[in-house]
Design a protein around this motif. Sequence first.
Motif, PDB file in Angstrom:
ATOM      1  N   ALA A  64       0.888  -1.278  -0.067  1.00  0.00           N
ATOM      2  CA  ALA A  64       0.058  -0.182  -0.164  1.00  0.00           C
ATOM      3  C   ALA A  64       0.868   1.153   0.052  1.00  0.00           C
ATOM      4  N   GLU A  65       1.986   1.335   0.725  1.00  0.00           N
ATOM      5  CA  GLU A  65       2.676   2.427   0.883  1.00  0.00           C
ATOM      6  C   GLU A  65       3.151   2.779  -0.518  1.00  0.00           C
ATOM      7  N   PHE A  66       3.939   1.642  -0.989  1.00  0.00           N
ATOM      8  CA  PHE A  66       4.421   1.893  -2.718  1.00  0.00           C
ATOM      9  C   PHE A  66       3.408   2.313  -3.576  1.00  0.00           C
ATOM     10  N   HIS A  67       2.251   1.891  -3.500  1.00  0.00           N
ATOM     11  CA  HIS A  67       1.224   2.282  -4.432  1.00  0.00           C
ATOM     12  C   HIS A  67       1.101   3.996  -3.995  1.00  0.00           C
ATOM     13  N   ALA A  68       1.064   4.156  -2.719  1.00  0.00           N
ATOM     14  CA  ALA A  68       0.883   5.632  -2.364  1.00  0.00           C
ATOM     15  C   ALA A  68       1.972   6.596  -2.677  1.00  0.00           C
ATOM     16  N   VAL A  69       3.109   6.191  -2.390  1.00  0.00           N
ATOM     17  CA  VAL A  69       4.126   7.093  -2.230  1.00  0.00           C
ATOM     18  C   VAL A  69       5.078   7.075  -3.654  1.00  0.00           C
ATOM     19  N   VAL A  70       5.085   5.729  -4.383  1.00  0.00           N
ATOM     20  CA  VAL A  70       6.051   5.614  -5.495  1.00  0.00           C
ATOM     21  C   VAL A  70       5.217   5.650  -6.934  1.00  0.00           C
ATOM     22  N   ASP A  71       4.024   5.134  -6.663  1.00  0.00           N
ATOM     23  CA  ASP A  71       2.993   5.220  -7.940  1.00  0.00           C
ATOM     24  C   ASP A  71       2.101   6.222  -8.034  1.00  0.00           C
ATOM     25  N   ASN A  72       1.897   6.860  -6.563  1.00  0.00           N
ATOM     26  CA  ASN A  72       0.914   8.118  -6.554  1.00  0.00           C
ATOM     27  C   ASN A  72      -0.459   7.591  -6.780  1.00  0.00           C
ATOM     28  N   ASP A  73      -0.690   6.258  -6.682  1.00  0.00           N
ATOM     29  CA  ASP A  73      -2.202   5.803  -6.747  1.00  0.00           C
ATOM     30  C   ASP A  73      -2.552   5.500  -5.245  1.00  0.00           C
ATOM     31  N   HIS A  74      -3.426   6.434  -4.881  1.00  0.00           N
ATOM     32  CA  HIS A  74      -3.767   6.584  -3.625  1.00  0.00           C
ATOM     33  C   HIS A  74      -5.293   5.675  -3.493  1.00  0.00           C
ATOM     34  N   ALA A  75      -5.875   5.404  -4.636  1.00  0.00           N
ATOM     35  CA  ALA A  75      -6.858   4.654  -4.591  1.00  0.00           C
ATOM     36  C   ALA A  75      -6.325   3.244  -4.538  1.00  0.00           C
ATOM     37  N   LYS A  76      -5.392   2.641  -5.126  1.00  0.00           N
ATOM     38  CA  LYS A  76      -5.102   1.373  -5.068  1.00  0.00           C
ATOM     39  C   LYS A  76      -4.735   1.100  -3.681  1.00  0.00           C
ATOM     40  N   ALA A  77      -3.792   2.411  -3.350  1.00  0.00           N
ATOM     41  CA  ALA A  77      -3.299   2.065  -1.656  1.00  0.00           C
ATOM     42  C   ALA A  77      -4.512   1.734  -0.744  1.00  0.00           C
ATOM     43  N   ALA A  78      -5.617   2.695  -0.868  1.00  0.00           N
ATOM     44  CA  ALA A  78      -6.713   2.617   0.049  1.00  0.00           C
ATOM     45  C   ALA A  78      -7.418   0.941  -0.001  1.00  0.00           C
ATOM     46  N   GLU A  79      -7.396   0.593  -1.382  1.00  0.00           N
ATOM     47  CA  GLU A  79      -7.873  -0.888  -1.401  1.00  0.00           C
ATOM     48  C   GLU A  79      -7.170  -1.849  -0.643  1.00  0.00           C
ATOM     49  N   VAL A  80      -5.860  -1.694  -0.645  1.00  0.00           N
ATOM     50  CA  VAL A  80      -4.796  -2.722   0.019  1.00  0.00           C
ATOM     51  C   VAL A  80      -4.822  -2.420   1.667  1.00  0.00           C
ATOM     52  N   LEU A  81      -4.952  -1.175   1.857  1.00  0.00           N
ATOM     53  CA  LEU A  81      -4.931  -0.751   3.436  1.00  0.00           C
ATOM     54  C   LEU A  81      -6.336  -1.185   4.008  1.00  0.00           C
ATOM     55  N   LYS A  82      -7.562  -1.172   3.213  1.00  0.00           N
ATOM     56  CA  LYS A  82      -8.796  -1.838   3.615  1.00  0.00           C
ATOM     57  C   LYS A  82      -8.714  -3.325   3.995  1.00  0.00           C
ATOM     58  N   LYS A  83      -8.251  -3.962   3.009  1.00  0.00           N
ATOM     59  CA  LYS A  83      -7.993  -5.371   3.583  1.00  0.00           C
ATOM     60  C   LYS A  83      -7.288  -5.701   4.507  1.00  0.00           C
ATOM     61  N   ASN A  84      -6.102  -4.940   4.644  1.00  0.00           N
ATOM     62  CA  ASN A  84      -5.201  -5.135   5.626  1.00  0.00           C
ATOM     63  C   ASN A  84      -5.680  -4.661   7.245  1.00  0.00           C
ATOM     64  N   CYS A  85      -6.640  -3.722   6.981  1.00  0.00           N
ATOM     65  CA  CYS A  85      -7.097  -3.197   8.254  1.00  0.00           C
ATOM     66  C   CYS A  85      -8.329  -4.014   8.686  1.00  0.00           C
ATOM     67  N   ASP A  86      -9.005  -4.408   7.630  1.00  0.00           N
ATOM     68  CA  ASP A  86     -10.625  -5.147   8.114  1.00  0.00           C
ATOM     69  C   ASP A  86     -10.498  -6.542   7.860  1.00  0.00           C
ATOM     70  N   GLY A  87      -9.509  -7.066   7.305  1.00  0.00           N
ATOM     71  CA  GLY A  87      -9.341  -8.494   7.110  1.00  0.00           C
ATOM     72  C   GLY A  87      -8.722  -9.357   8.232  1.00  0.00           C
ATOM     73  N   LYS A  88      -8.180 -10.394   7.929  1.00  0.00           N
ATOM     74  CA  LYS A  88      -7.694 -11.238   8.859  1.00  0.00           C
ATOM     75  C   LYS A  88      -6.305 -10.643   9.740  1.00  0.00           C
ATOM     76  N   ASN A  89      -5.594  -9.534   9.017  1.00  0.00           N
ATOM     77  CA  ASN A  89      -4.635  -9.197   9.715  1.00  0.00           C
ATOM     78  C   ASN A  89      -4.973  -8.104  10.902  1.00  0.00           C
ATOM     79  N   ASN A  90      -6.127  -7.335  10.709  1.00  0.00           N
ATOM     80  CA  ASN A  90      -6.342  -6.266  11.601  1.00  0.00           C
ATOM     81  C   ASN A  90      -5.021  -5.431  11.780  1.00  0.00           C
ATOM     82  N   TYR A  91      -4.426  -5.054  11.005  1.00  0.00           N
ATOM     83  CA  TYR A  91      -3.160  -4.485  11.023  1.00  0.00           C
ATOM     84  C   TYR A  91      -3.193  -2.885  11.354  1.00  0.00           C
TER      85      TYR A  91
END
Length: 161
Positions: A64-91
Motif C-alpha cells: 500500500a505504501e508503495f502504491h501511495a508514495v511511488v506510484d501516487n495511486d492512492h485509490a489502489k493503496a486504499a484498497e490494500v489498506l482496507k483489506k489489511n485493516c479489516d481482514g484477517k490481519n487487523n494491522y
Amino acid sequence: MNVFLVVLDHHHFRAFVRAIPPSVCTMNPFENLQPVEVMRERQVQFQLDCQDGKGNAYACHSVAEFHAVVDNDHAKAAEVLKKNCDGKNNYPASCFKLGRLLLSGKGMEKSDQLALKRFEKACDSGYSQACYHLGSMLVEGAEVKKDEEKAVRAKYDTIKG
C-alpha cells in the motif's frame, strides 16, 4: 547509542552549531536511496507475501505504501489498506494510514466519520499516532461529535503508547 536532550538559548545554540564538524553537515540523507527498479523488485516480493490481504501484514502495508508514495495511486493503496485493516490481519498501521486517506480524501471519498473509526480501531490496538489523531479530532469536533472525555483518554494512550 546514547541520546541527550539539551535545551540551549539562541546564543549557546549558535555556538553549538558552529562546533559541529563540517563532515557531519555534509552528510547526504539521500545517498542510500535505491533506484525505482530495485524498489519495484521488492514490491513484487511484498505482493507475493501479502497474498491479497491474507498473508503477511507488514508486506501488505508495504504494498500500500508503495502504491501511495511511488506510484501516487492512492485509490489502489486504499484498497490494500482496507483489506489489511479489516481482514484477517487487523494491522493497526494500515488502519491509521487508511484513516489519513479518508481524512484527506485521497484515493477515496473524504469522510471524517470513517476516518475517526479507523483511528479508533488503530488506537485500540495500541498505535499511538492513531490515538493522537483520534484525540485531536474529538477535541476539535469538526465533522464529528466533540467528546472531550474520550479525547483525553486517547491523548493519554498516545503518551503511554
